[in-house]
Each structure stands twice: as C-alpha cells, then as structure tokens.
Design a protein around this motif. Structure first.
Motif, PDB file in Angstrom:
ATOM      1  N   SER A   1      18.665   4.112 -32.519  1.00 13.55           N
ATOM      2  CA  SER A   1      19.310   2.871 -32.085  1.00 13.55           C
ATOM      3  C   SER A   1      20.771   3.110 -31.720  1.00 13.55           C
ATOM      4  O   SER A   1      21.255   2.611 -30.701  1.00 13.55           O
ATOM      5  N   GLU A   2      21.474   3.873 -32.540  1.00 10.53           N
ATOM      6  CA  GLU A   2      22.875   4.179 -32.258  1.00 10.53           C
ATOM      7  C   GLU A   2      23.008   4.961 -30.953  1.00 10.53           C
ATOM      8  O   GLU A   2      23.887   4.679 -30.133  1.00 10.53           O
TER       9      GLU A   2
ATOM     10  N   LEU B   1      13.577   5.907 -41.730  1.00  7.28           N
ATOM     11  CA  LEU B   1      14.518   4.823 -41.468  1.00  7.28           C
ATOM     12  C   LEU B   1      15.811   5.369 -40.860  1.00  7.28           C
ATOM     13  O   LEU B   1      16.377   4.781 -39.930  1.00  7.28           O
ATOM     14  N   ASP B   2      16.273   6.519 -41.347  1.00  5.55           N
ATOM     15  CA  ASP B   2      17.460   7.159 -40.796  1.00  5.55           C
ATOM     16  C   ASP B   2      17.236   7.525 -39.324  1.00  5.55           C
ATOM     17  O   ASP B   2      18.127   7.334 -38.484  1.00  5.55           O
TER      18      ASP B   2
ATOM     19  N   TRP C   1      24.513   5.229 -25.290  1.00  7.50           N
ATOM     20  CA  TRP C   1      24.117   5.551 -23.924  1.00  7.50           C
ATOM     21  C   TRP C   1      24.271   4.337 -23.017  1.00  7.50           C
ATOM     22  O   TRP C   1      24.842   4.421 -21.934  1.00  7.50           O
ATOM     23  N   ARG C   2      23.790   3.171 -23.476  1.00  5.08           N
ATOM     24  CA  ARG C   2      23.888   1.943 -22.683  1.00  5.08           C
ATOM     25  C   ARG C   2      25.364   1.594 -22.420  1.00  5.08           C
ATOM     26  O   ARG C   2      25.734   1.228 -21.308  1.00  5.08           O
ATOM     27  N   ALA C   3      26.213   1.741 -23.422  1.00 10.47           N
ATOM     28  CA  ALA C   3      27.636   1.424 -23.276  1.00 10.47           C
ATOM     29  C   ALA C   3      28.358   2.413 -22.363  1.00 10.47           C
ATOM     30  O   ALA C   3      29.378   2.071 -21.770  1.00 10.47           O
TER      31      ALA C   3
ATOM     32  N   SER D   1      19.013  -5.993 -30.408  1.00  3.52           N
ATOM     33  CA  SER D   1      17.830  -5.279 -30.891  1.00  3.52           C
ATOM     34  C   SER D   1      17.355  -5.898 -32.200  1.00  3.52           C
ATOM     35  O   SER D   1      18.107  -6.569 -32.886  1.00  3.52           O
ATOM     36  N   LEU D   2      16.095  -5.638 -32.496  1.00  2.21           N
ATOM     37  CA  LEU D   2      15.481  -6.057 -33.758  1.00  2.21           C
ATOM     38  C   LEU D   2      14.764  -4.843 -34.340  1.00  2.21           C
ATOM     39  O   LEU D   2      14.233  -4.024 -33.608  1.00  2.21           O
TER      40      LEU D   2
END
Length: 179
Positions: free
Chosen positions: A147-148, A140-141, A153-155, A78-79
């Motif tokens: 992202s986390e 930003l948080d 979820w992906r993992a 990710s970026l």
C-alpha cells in the motif's frame, strides 16, 4: 480495522465505479459522473450520499465557484480488511466475505476486459506472483508495504507534464495456501 458499514458501502457495484472514477479524477460533478458511468443523476446522488455517510467521499466546492452544481472527492483512497476481523459478529463476517467476493469479481472482470482488448494494443501489461513462508503478522506487513509503495508511486506521477496517460488498474492478493 475497517467498519463493516464502510466496506459494504464501497462494494455496491455502482458505488465501486464511483470510487474508482474519483480515485482517477480526484473530483467530479454529479452530472459528469452520471455521464461517465452511464447512470441517472438521481442514482449517482443517492450513492454519493451513501458513500458520504460511510465517510468515503465528501462534497467540495465547485472549482468554478458555481454553487448550483454538486462536486465530490474521495476522503479514503484505500480499504483493507479480512473477514476474520469480524469474528465476533457472524453477520458482519458474512458481509465482509461477501464484499471480498465482490471485490475479487470486480478485479477479475477488469482483467478479463483487458485480455479481450489487449491483442489490439501495443501497451504492455504485467503479472507477478510469488510463494513464500510468512506469519500472519508478516503477511500484514507485506500488505502495508505494498500500500505504501502504491501510494508513493501514485504521488510521484506528474499529471501536469503534458504526457498522455491512461487509467491503470493494479491488484494483488496475499493469502495462506497449500503447496
């Protein structure tokens, strides 16, 4: 803060498709990428080298041990950036804004594509949005937390359980607005 070279490397249309393919398939061979993306092998190789220079992808060993083929995988999953990250350089700020524009265009094209085919499928999609008060730090948080959550979820998906899966695209934007 992301390097502008990384941002601009990823946001070339074909390189973005290469990154998306590797994100889903983890590794891919140059010829397979060319077939999947409808591009020439030489073009795919060129764009992979550009992504390699930006440290987004890396070459890996052929799973079958054949040294005649070129296999690749993502290093970066990710970026995250804002054009304000580049306030000290008007040229880089311009490139960051252009990359943001291309990113939104890519996201909206995917959504439009889904809307064209969704009436002919029984697969459900979702949309979500909200409005809240936040400081720049809180925004930003939120980005970090999303992202986390997506990474977790992906993992959590077991791709070896025999279930049939389809690629799923998720995108969200958070930004200051007027009521």
């Amino acid at each position: 803060m992301e390097e502008i070279s990384v941002i601009t490397a990823v946001h070339h249309p074909l390189r973005r498709r290469i990154v998306d393919h590797l994100l889903l398939h983890e590794t891919a061979q140059v010829g397979g990428l060319a077939r999947a993306l409808g591009a020439q092998v030489g073009s795919i190789s060129h764009h992979l080298r550009m992504l390699q220079r930006a440290e987004v992808v890396e070459q890996v060993e052929d799973p079958a041990g054949d040294r005649r083929t070129s296999w690749w995988r993502l290093i970066r999953r990710s970026l995250s950036w804002s054009s304000s990250d580049f306030a000290d350089s008007p040229a880089d700020a311009y490139l960051a804004r252009e990359a943001q524009r291309l990113n939104v265009r890519h996201q909206l094209e995917r959504l439009q594509q889904w809307n064209r085919v969704s009436p002919s499928t029984d697969v459900e999609a979702f949309a979500t949005d909200t409005l809240a008060w936040a400081t720049p730090e809180e925004l930003l948080d939120l980005s970090r937390r999303l992202s986390e959550t997506l990474d977790e979820w992906r993992a959590s998906i077991d791709r070896t359980d025999g279930q049939q899966r389809m690629p799923v695209f998720f995108f969200a934007h958070g930004f200051p607005t007027e009521v």
